[in-house]
Design a protein around this motif. Structure first.
Motif, PDB file in Angstrom:
ATOM      1  N   LEU A   1     -22.976  34.368   6.178  1.00 22.11           N
ATOM      2  CA  LEU A   1     -22.377  33.897   7.422  1.00 22.11           C
ATOM      3  C   LEU A   1     -21.002  33.310   7.140  1.00 22.11           C
ATOM      4  CD1 LEU A   1     -22.744  33.254  10.484  1.00 22.11           C
ATOM      5  CD2 LEU A   1     -23.615  31.028   9.762  1.00 22.11           C
ATOM      6  N   LEU A   2     -20.006  33.761   7.873  1.00 18.19           N
ATOM      7  CA  LEU A   2     -18.651  33.250   7.701  1.00 18.19           C
ATOM      8  C   LEU A   2     -18.378  32.079   8.639  1.00 18.19           C
ATOM      9  CD1 LEU A   2     -16.684  36.636   7.485  1.00 18.19           C
ATOM     10  CD2 LEU A   2     -17.576  35.236   5.614  1.00 18.19           C
ATOM     11  N   ILE A   3     -18.691  32.262   9.915  1.00 17.37           N
ATOM     12  CA  ILE A   3     -18.394  31.254  10.919  1.00 17.37           C
ATOM     13  C   ILE A   3     -19.261  31.525  12.135  1.00 17.37           C
ATOM     14  CG2 ILE A   3     -16.510  32.651  11.881  1.00 17.37           C
ATOM     15  CD1 ILE A   3     -15.023  30.039  12.548  1.00 17.37           C
ATOM     16  N   TYR A   4     -19.589  30.463  12.892  1.00 14.50           N
ATOM     17  CA  TYR A   4     -20.205  30.724  14.168  1.00 14.50           C
ATOM     18  C   TYR A   4     -19.695  29.767  15.232  1.00 14.50           C
ATOM     19  CZ  TYR A   4     -23.925  27.099  13.966  1.00 14.50           C
ATOM     20  OH  TYR A   4     -24.631  25.930  13.928  1.00 14.50           O
ATOM     21  N   PHE A   5     -19.715  30.273  16.447  1.00 16.40           N
ATOM     22  CA  PHE A   5     -19.235  29.579  17.620  1.00 16.40           C
ATOM     23  C   PHE A   5     -20.389  29.319  18.578  1.00 16.40           C
ATOM     24  CE2 PHE A   5     -14.619  30.322  17.159  1.00 16.40           C
ATOM     25  CZ  PHE A   5     -14.602  31.380  16.246  1.00 16.40           C
ATOM     26  N   ASN A   6     -20.299  28.205  19.280  1.00 20.04           N
ATOM     27  CA  ASN A   6     -21.199  27.957  20.391  1.00 20.04           C
ATOM     28  C   ASN A   6     -20.341  27.543  21.576  1.00 20.04           C
ATOM     29  OD1 ASN A   6     -23.191  25.540  21.788  1.00 20.04           O
ATOM     30  ND2 ASN A   6     -24.009  27.586  21.505  1.00 20.04           N
ATOM     31  N   ASN A   7     -20.507  28.236  22.679  1.00 20.84           N
ATOM     32  CA  ASN A   7     -19.675  27.996  23.861  1.00 20.84           C
ATOM     33  C   ASN A   7     -18.186  28.013  23.518  1.00 20.84           C
ATOM     34  OD1 ASN A   7     -21.849  27.793  25.672  1.00 20.84           O
ATOM     35  ND2 ASN A   7     -22.184  25.651  25.101  1.00 20.84           N
ATOM     36  N   ASN A   8     -17.814  29.007  22.714  1.00 21.30           N
ATOM     37  CA  ASN A   8     -16.426  29.290  22.327  1.00 21.30           C
ATOM     38  C   ASN A   8     -15.855  28.284  21.328  1.00 21.30           C
ATOM     39  OD1 ASN A   8     -16.871  31.096  24.418  1.00 21.30           O
ATOM     40  ND2 ASN A   8     -15.576  30.002  25.866  1.00 21.30           N
ATOM     41  N   VAL A   9     -16.642  27.328  20.907  1.00 27.39           N
ATOM     42  CA  VAL A   9     -16.158  26.304  19.984  1.00 27.39           C
ATOM     43  C   VAL A   9     -16.699  26.593  18.582  1.00 27.39           C
ATOM     44  CG1 VAL A   9     -16.187  23.845  19.423  1.00 27.39           C
ATOM     45  CG2 VAL A   9     -16.057  24.576  21.814  1.00 27.39           C
ATOM     46  N   PRO A  10     -15.824  26.602  17.566  1.00 28.17           N
ATOM     47  CA  PRO A  10     -16.336  26.821  16.205  1.00 28.17           C
ATOM     48  C   PRO A  10     -17.220  25.650  15.779  1.00 28.17           C
ATOM     49  CG  PRO A  10     -14.002  26.249  16.163  1.00 28.17           C
ATOM     50  CD  PRO A  10     -14.361  26.429  17.593  1.00 28.17           C
ATOM     51  N   ILE A  11     -18.430  25.960  15.334  1.00 22.31           N
ATOM     52  CA  ILE A  11     -19.385  24.931  14.956  1.00 22.31           C
ATOM     53  C   ILE A  11     -19.438  24.763  13.441  1.00 22.31           C
ATOM     54  CG2 ILE A  11     -21.802  24.211  15.049  1.00 22.31           C
ATOM     55  CD1 ILE A  11     -20.310  24.190  17.762  1.00 22.31           C
ATOM     56  N   ASP A  12     -19.431  25.871  12.744  1.00 22.74           N
ATOM     57  CA  ASP A  12     -19.540  25.814  11.282  1.00 22.74           C
ATOM     58  C   ASP A  12     -18.704  26.936  10.693  1.00 22.74           C
ATOM     59  OD1 ASP A  12     -22.367  25.600   8.943  1.00 22.74           O
ATOM     60  OD2 ASP A  12     -20.230  25.839   8.588  1.00 22.74           O
ATOM     61  N   ASP A  13     -17.644  26.587  10.021  1.00 20.93           N
ATOM     62  CA  ASP A  13     -16.795  27.600   9.381  1.00 20.93           C
ATOM     63  C   ASP A  13     -16.838  27.458   7.865  1.00 20.93           C
ATOM     64  OD1 ASP A  13     -13.483  26.060   9.807  1.00 20.93           O
ATOM     65  OD2 ASP A  13     -15.354  25.324   8.956  1.00 20.93           O
ATOM     66  N   SER A  14     -17.867  26.829   7.374  1.00 21.38           N
ATOM     67  CA  SER A  14     -17.946  26.583   5.933  1.00 21.38           C
ATOM     68  C   SER A  14     -18.068  27.858   5.110  1.00 21.38           C
ATOM     69  CB  SER A  14     -19.128  25.656   5.620  1.00 21.38           C
ATOM     70  OG  SER A  14     -20.348  26.238   6.042  1.00 21.38           O
TER      71      SER A  14
ATOM     72  N   PHE B   1      -8.449  33.802   5.986  1.00 20.79           N
ATOM     73  CA  PHE B   1      -9.376  34.196   7.052  1.00 20.79           C
ATOM     74  C   PHE B   1      -9.281  33.200   8.201  1.00 20.79           C
ATOM     75  CE2 PHE B   1     -12.339  37.434   5.280  1.00 20.79           C
ATOM     76  CZ  PHE B   1     -11.795  37.523   4.007  1.00 20.79           C
ATOM     77  N   SER B   2      -9.231  33.736   9.410  1.00 23.72           N
ATOM     78  CA  SER B   2      -9.273  32.882  10.591  1.00 23.72           C
ATOM     79  C   SER B   2     -10.045  33.599  11.693  1.00 23.72           C
ATOM     80  CB  SER B   2      -7.859  32.538  11.074  1.00 23.72           C
ATOM     81  OG  SER B   2      -7.170  33.707  11.452  1.00 23.72           O
ATOM     82  N   ALA B   3     -10.715  32.827  12.524  1.00 27.97           N
ATOM     83  CA  ALA B   3     -11.478  33.396  13.628  1.00 27.97           C
ATOM     84  C   ALA B   3     -11.189  32.611  14.892  1.00 27.97           C
ATOM     85  CB  ALA B   3     -12.976  33.371  13.314  1.00 27.97           C
ATOM     86  N   LYS B   4     -11.159  33.347  15.984  1.00 30.37           N
ATOM     87  CA  LYS B   4     -10.926  32.720  17.274  1.00 30.37           C
ATOM     88  C   LYS B   4     -11.909  33.263  18.298  1.00 30.37           C
ATOM     89  CE  LYS B   4      -5.941  31.971  16.669  1.00 30.37           C
ATOM     90  NZ  LYS B   4      -4.585  32.242  17.204  1.00 30.37           N
ATOM     91  N   MET B   5     -12.144  32.457  19.297  1.00 29.14           N
ATOM     92  CA  MET B   5     -12.957  32.897  20.424  1.00 29.14           C
ATOM     93  C   MET B   5     -12.303  32.357  21.685  1.00 29.14           C
ATOM     94  SD  MET B   5     -17.052  32.939  20.860  1.00 29.14           S
ATOM     95  CE  MET B   5     -17.779  33.993  22.107  1.00 29.14           C
TER      96      MET B   5
ATOM     97  N   SER C   1     -16.295  36.253  26.137  1.00 29.86           N
ATOM     98  CA  SER C   1     -16.572  37.675  25.968  1.00 29.86           C
ATOM     99  C   SER C   1     -15.743  38.322  24.870  1.00 29.86           C
ATOM    100  CB  SER C   1     -16.320  38.415  27.285  1.00 29.86           C
ATOM    101  OG  SER C   1     -15.001  38.236  27.708  1.00 29.86           O
ATOM    102  N   PHE C   2     -15.100  37.518  24.025  1.00 28.28           N
ATOM    103  CA  PHE C   2     -14.236  38.127  23.021  1.00 28.28           C
ATOM    104  C   PHE C   2     -14.016  37.196  21.844  1.00 28.28           C
ATOM    105  CE2 PHE C   2     -11.321  41.134  21.474  1.00 28.28           C
ATOM    106  CZ  PHE C   2     -10.139  40.515  21.091  1.00 28.28           C
ATOM    107  N   SER C   3     -14.056  37.789  20.665  1.00 31.67           N
ATOM    108  CA  SER C   3     -13.750  37.023  19.456  1.00 31.67           C
ATOM    109  C   SER C   3     -13.021  37.920  18.470  1.00 31.67           C
ATOM    110  CB  SER C   3     -15.030  36.505  18.808  1.00 31.67           C
ATOM    111  OG  SER C   3     -14.765  35.832  17.590  1.00 31.67           O
ATOM    112  N   THR C   4     -12.184  37.319  17.656  1.00 32.64           N
ATOM    113  CA  THR C   4     -11.479  38.054  16.609  1.00 32.64           C
ATOM    114  C   THR C   4     -11.667  37.370  15.268  1.00 32.64           C
ATOM    115  OG1 THR C   4      -9.427  36.824  16.991  1.00 32.64           O
ATOM    116  CG2 THR C   4      -9.698  38.915  18.166  1.00 32.64           C
ATOM    117  N   LEU C   5     -11.675  38.183  14.247  1.00 32.16           N
ATOM    118  CA  LEU C   5     -11.653  37.710  12.865  1.00 32.16           C
ATOM    119  C   LEU C   5     -10.424  38.332  12.216  1.00 32.16           C
ATOM    120  CD1 LEU C   5     -13.099  36.213  10.492  1.00 32.16           C
ATOM    121  CD2 LEU C   5     -14.208  38.396   9.968  1.00 32.16           C
ATOM    122  N   LYS C   6      -9.543  37.487  11.736  1.00 37.64           N
ATOM    123  CA  LYS C   6      -8.275  37.974  11.204  1.00 37.64           C
ATOM    124  C   LYS C   6      -8.177  37.660   9.719  1.00 37.64           C
ATOM    125  CE  LYS C   6      -4.775  37.687  13.926  1.00 37.64           C
ATOM    126  NZ  LYS C   6      -3.638  37.225  14.753  1.00 37.64           N
TER     127      LYS C   6
END
Lengths: 114, 116
Positions: free
Chosen positions: B45-58, B65-69, B73-78
């Protein structure tokens, strides 16, 4: 240090027989366990889970057994069908911390021969 | 009913280039997860979001690496800049609930990234 281990990379069984896939874990904080199935070119699909308050959970042909003292769980598929041929991942999590985060094993490739 | 949608399915790029992976979760799901699968490290697991908010990016390997939500209905991993060791299959998954492990996660088909 790998906290979830699936020591058998592959398993081959005859259609109609039982398939037993094994998984060992080392972290005593793990209290929720899942099995996923994965076909080539697809993402993993949730199969069955078990929490540490149980030692068995059954869903149709699939049963997961948990032995907490041995830190061992197994997935039984009875009877095995050719469509069950896939990679099976074991995953473990601690429900109280890092909600949503699982540690996965490396997977076991099951081949069911007609 | 469409499942989790990921794009592209395959990406081949050269070292140093920016790579953007995209994910559309199942409608109504409020937790989203990014995983990486490699031969060396398996599925992690790289990262997860809940309600568009990053909860754990450890699990994010490094600052490249960066991730956005930006919305539900959309998320990106860059990955910027990309390196050959980033070559892997990247999975996106979503679930309904508060993001606890007992919520069933539904995985997308993955993006196979090759960095030359």
């Amino acid at each position: 240090d790998q906290q979830v281990k699936q020591n058998s990379p592959s398993l081959s069984v005859q259609e109609g027989r039982i398939s037993i896939l094994n998984c060992d874990y080392t972290n005593s904080m793990f209290d929720y366990f899942l099995w996923y199935k994965k076909y080539p070119a697809e993402g993993p699909t949730f199969l069955i889970s078990i929490s540490s308050i149980k030692d068995k959970n059954e869903d149709g042909r699939f049963t997961v057994f948990l032995n907490k003292s041995a830190k061992h769980l197994s997935l039984h598929i009875v009877p095995s069908q050719p469509g069950d041929s896939a990679v099976y991942f074991c995953a473990a999590s601690a429900m109280g911390t890092n909600a949503g985060k699982s540690t996965f094993g490396d997977g076991t490739t099951l081949t069911v021969k007609p | 009913d469409a499942g989790v949608i990921q794009s592209p399915r395959h990406e081949v790029t050269e070292m140093g280039q920016e790579v953007t992976l995209r994910c559309k979760p199942i409608s109504g799901h409020n937790s989203l997860f990014w995983y990486r699968q490699t031969m060396m490290r398996g599925l992690e697991l790289l990262i997860y979001f809940n309600n568009n908010v990053p909860i754990d990016d450890s699990g994010m390997p490094e600052d490249r690496f960066s991730a956005k939500m930006p919305n539900a209905s959309f998320s990106t991993l860059k990955i910027q800049p990309s390196e050959p060791r980033d070559s892997a299959v990247y999975f996106c998954a979503s679930s309904f609930g508060v993001g606890v492990i007992t919520d069933t996660q539904y995985f997308g088909p993955g993006t196979r990234l090759t960095v030359l």
